[in-house]
Design a protein around this motif. Structure first.
Motif, mmCIF file in Angstrom:
data_model
loop_
_atom_site.group_PDB
_atom_site.id
_atom_site.type_symbol
_atom_site.label_atom_id
_atom_site.label_comp_id
_atom_site.label_asym_id
_atom_site.label_seq_id
_atom_site.Cartn_x
_atom_site.Cartn_y
_atom_site.Cartn_z
ATOM 1 N N MET A 134 0.844 -1.174 0.000
ATOM 2 C CA MET A 134 0.000 0.000 0.000
ATOM 3 C C MET A 134 0.890 1.238 0.000
ATOM 4 S SD MET A 134 -3.056 1.003 2.590
ATOM 5 C CE MET A 134 -2.228 1.728 3.966
ATOM 6 N N ALA A 135 0.681 2.131 -0.941
ATOM 7 C CA ALA A 135 1.487 3.338 -1.046
ATOM 8 C C ALA A 135 1.012 4.380 -0.047
ATOM 9 C CB ALA A 135 1.406 3.910 -2.450
ATOM 10 N N MET A 136 1.966 5.060 0.548
ATOM 11 C CA MET A 136 1.644 6.111 1.489
ATOM 12 C C MET A 136 1.173 7.345 0.723
ATOM 13 S SD MET A 136 4.185 8.091 4.094
ATOM 14 C CE MET A 136 4.534 6.694 5.121
ATOM 15 N N VAL A 137 0.052 7.930 1.146
ATOM 16 C CA VAL A 137 -0.455 9.127 0.501
ATOM 17 C C VAL A 137 0.285 10.321 1.084
ATOM 18 C CG1 VAL A 137 -2.481 10.566 0.134
ATOM 19 C CG2 VAL A 137 -2.713 8.088 0.194
ATOM 20 N N THR A 138 0.799 11.157 0.206
ATOM 21 C CA THR A 138 1.552 12.315 0.667
ATOM 22 C C THR A 138 0.863 13.588 0.234
ATOM 23 O OG1 THR A 138 2.881 12.438 -1.329
ATOM 24 C CG2 THR A 138 3.735 11.082 0.467
ATOM 25 N N ASN A 139 1.373 14.656 0.717
ATOM 26 C CA ASN A 139 0.903 15.976 0.344
ATOM 27 C C ASN A 139 1.203 16.191 -1.136
ATOM 28 O OD1 ASN A 139 0.361 18.689 0.120
ATOM 29 N ND2 ASN A 139 1.524 19.269 1.925
ATOM 30 N N SER A 140 0.301 16.799 -1.859
ATOM 31 C CA SER A 140 0.529 17.029 -3.286
ATOM 32 C C SER A 140 1.377 18.274 -3.533
ATOM 33 C CB SER A 140 -0.812 17.150 -4.014
ATOM 34 O OG SER A 140 -1.520 18.271 -3.524
ATOM 35 N N GLU A 141 1.688 19.019 -2.486
ATOM 36 C CA GLU A 141 2.494 20.223 -2.617
ATOM 37 C C GLU A 141 3.941 19.867 -2.938
ATOM 38 O OE1 GLU A 141 4.125 23.785 0.248
ATOM 39 O OE2 GLU A 141 2.152 22.937 0.645
ATOM 40 N N ILE A 142 4.491 20.523 -3.944
ATOM 41 C CA ILE A 142 5.878 20.279 -4.337
ATOM 42 C C ILE A 142 6.784 21.232 -3.564
ATOM 43 C CG2 ILE A 142 7.522 20.333 -6.244
ATOM 44 C CD1 ILE A 142 5.125 19.719 -8.093
ATOM 45 N N THR A 143 7.825 20.687 -2.968
ATOM 46 C CA THR A 143 8.780 21.460 -2.182
ATOM 47 C C THR A 143 10.071 21.594 -2.974
ATOM 48 O OG1 THR A 143 7.822 20.553 -0.162
ATOM 49 C CG2 THR A 143 9.992 21.551 0.037
ATOM 50 N N MET A 144 10.679 22.765 -2.921
ATOM 51 C CA MET A 144 11.981 22.967 -3.549
ATOM 52 C C MET A 144 13.065 22.350 -2.654
ATOM 53 S SD MET A 144 11.655 24.544 -6.399
ATOM 54 C CE MET A 144 10.003 24.173 -6.894
ATOM 55 N N LEU A 145 14.140 21.894 -3.250
ATOM 56 C CA LEU A 145 15.200 21.222 -2.499
ATOM 57 C C LEU A 145 15.770 22.087 -1.377
ATOM 58 C CD1 LEU A 145 17.158 19.376 -5.333
ATOM 59 C CD2 LEU A 145 15.515 18.413 -3.711
ATOM 60 N N ASN A 146 15.863 23.394 -1.588
ATOM 61 C CA ASN A 146 16.447 24.249 -0.550
ATOM 62 C C ASN A 146 15.524 24.421 0.654
ATOM 63 O OD1 ASN A 146 14.624 25.881 -1.840
ATOM 64 N ND2 ASN A 146 15.981 27.638 -2.024
ATOM 65 N N ASN A 147 14.280 23.928 0.572
ATOM 66 C CA ASN A 147 13.345 24.030 1.697
ATOM 67 C C ASN A 147 13.178 22.716 2.459
ATOM 68 O OD1 ASN A 147 12.789 26.745 1.192
ATOM 69 N ND2 ASN A 147 11.245 26.209 -0.321
ATOM 70 N N LEU A 148 13.893 21.670 2.080
ATOM 71 C CA LEU A 148 13.774 20.387 2.776
ATOM 72 C C LEU A 148 14.429 20.461 4.151
ATOM 73 C CD1 LEU A 148 14.622 17.839 -0.065
ATOM 74 C CD2 LEU A 148 12.367 18.513 0.772
ATOM 75 N N LYS A 149 13.791 19.823 5.117
ATOM 76 C CA LYS A 149 14.311 19.746 6.481
ATOM 77 C C LYS A 149 14.147 18.312 6.978
ATOM 78 C CE LYS A 149 14.743 24.291 6.901
ATOM 79 N NZ LYS A 149 15.168 24.670 5.586
ATOM 80 N N PRO A 150 14.933 17.895 7.985
ATOM 81 C CA PRO A 150 14.886 16.508 8.454
ATOM 82 C C PRO A 150 13.679 16.139 9.320
ATOM 83 C CG PRO A 150 16.984 17.547 9.012
ATOM 84 C CD PRO A 150 16.094 18.602 8.484
ATOM 85 N N TYR A 151 12.781 17.049 9.613
ATOM 86 C CA TYR A 151 11.726 16.757 10.581
ATOM 87 C C TYR A 151 10.565 15.918 10.057
ATOM 88 C CZ TYR A 151 9.346 20.796 8.491
ATOM 89 O OH TYR A 151 8.768 21.665 7.623
ATOM 90 N N LYS A 152 10.505 15.646 8.778
ATOM 91 C CA LYS A 152 9.452 14.774 8.256
ATOM 92 C C LYS A 152 9.973 13.983 7.066
ATOM 93 C CE LYS A 152 6.961 17.808 5.048
ATOM 94 N NZ LYS A 152 5.679 18.407 4.730
ATOM 95 N N ASN A 153 9.202 12.984 6.634
ATOM 96 C CA ASN A 153 9.647 12.163 5.505
ATOM 97 C C ASN A 153 8.566 12.020 4.441
ATOM 98 O OD1 ASN A 153 7.930 10.472 6.828
ATOM 99 N ND2 ASN A 153 9.431 8.888 7.249
ATOM 100 N N THR A 154 7.620 12.925 4.408
ATOM 101 C CA THR A 154 6.563 12.888 3.388
ATOM 102 C C THR A 154 6.703 14.050 2.413
ATOM 103 O OG1 THR A 154 5.055 14.053 4.880
ATOM 104 C CG2 THR A 154 4.914 11.635 4.823
ATOM 105 N N TRP A 155 7.919 14.413 2.103
ATOM 106 C CA TRP A 155 8.183 15.466 1.137
ATOM 107 C C TRP A 155 7.846 14.993 -0.268
ATOM 108 C CZ3 TRP A 155 9.226 19.937 3.375
ATOM 109 C CH2 TRP A 155 9.902 19.971 4.588
ATOM 110 N N LYS A 156 7.575 15.945 -1.145
ATOM 111 C CA LYS A 156 7.427 15.664 -2.582
ATOM 112 C C LYS A 156 8.249 16.713 -3.314
ATOM 113 C CE LYS A 156 4.099 15.104 -6.326
ATOM 114 N NZ LYS A 156 2.664 15.047 -6.662
#
Length: 158
Positions: A1-23
Motif C-alpha cells: 500500500m502506497a503512502m499518501v503524501t501531500n501534493s504540494e511540491i517542495t523545492m530542495l532548498n526548503n527540505l528539512k529533516p523533521y518529516k519524511n513525506t516530502w514531494k
C-alpha cells in the motif's frame, strides 16, 4: 500500500529533516554505484537538481533500488516519501547542508517537465550575493570519472 503524501511540491532548498513525506520535482544530473568496505553494503548515488537549480545529493541502499529504478539521468521525476539527513563529511557533492536517503516508502513518478521547459542554469558562473557559500560547493576535478548507471546522452530540443 502506497503512502499518501501531500501534493504540494517542495523545492530542495526548503527540505528539512523533521518529516519524511516530502514531494520534490527533480532532474537526475548524475548517478553511480558506490561500493563500501566500511558497511559492506553497496549503494546507488544520485546528484539531483530542482527547477531553481539547487543541487542535492541522494543515496539509496541496494535493497531499495527497485523504488528508484525510474530515476534516470537527464529526466525530470517526482520523488516522494524519503528521509532527509545532514550532509556530513569532507567531500560533499553539492553545497546543500542536507542529503536525501531513499526509504522503503519512497515513490518515483513521471513529471511532465522536459529539459527544454526549464531555464538553463549556468553552473560555472560565480555565486551571486544571494547564494550562501559552503565549503562543499565546488566539486573535485576527479568527480568526472564517476560512471553513470544510465546513459547520459541528451536529447536536443527544437
Amino acid at each position: 500500500m502506497a503512502m499518501v503524501t501531500n501534493s504540494e511540491i517542495t523545492m530542495l532548498n526548503n527540505l528539512k529533516p523533521y518529516k519524511n513525506t516530502w514531494k520534490v520535482e527533480v532532474k537526475v544530473l548524475r548517478s553511480w554505484s558506490q561500493q563500501s568496505n566500511y558497511s559492506g553494503e553497496d549503494t546507488f548515488e544520485f546528484l539531483l537538481e530542482d527547477r531553481m537549480g539547487t543541487e542535492m545529493y541522494c543515496t539509496c541502499k541496494r535493497i531499495f533500488l527497485a523504488r528508484v529504478k525510474n530515476l534516470q539521468v537527464g529526466q525530470w521525476k517526482f520523488l516522494e516519501n524519503f528521509s532527509v539527513y545532514p550532509a556530513i563529511g569532507m567531500y560533499r557533492l553539492s553545497g546543500h547542508i542536507f542529503k536525501i536517503s531513499i526509504t522503503q516508502c519512497s515513490i518515483v513518478t513521471n513529471s511532465s517537465l522536459t529539459t527544454c521547459e526549464v531555464p538553463s542554469i549556468d553552473h560555472n558562473k560565480e555565486s551571486s550575493s544571494e547564494d550562501l557559500p559552503t565549503s562543499g560547493s565546488k566539486r573535485k576535478e576527479g568527480d568526472t570519472d564517476l560512471n553513470d548507471m544510465n546513459s547520459t546522452s541528451k536529447k536536443l530540443c527544437g
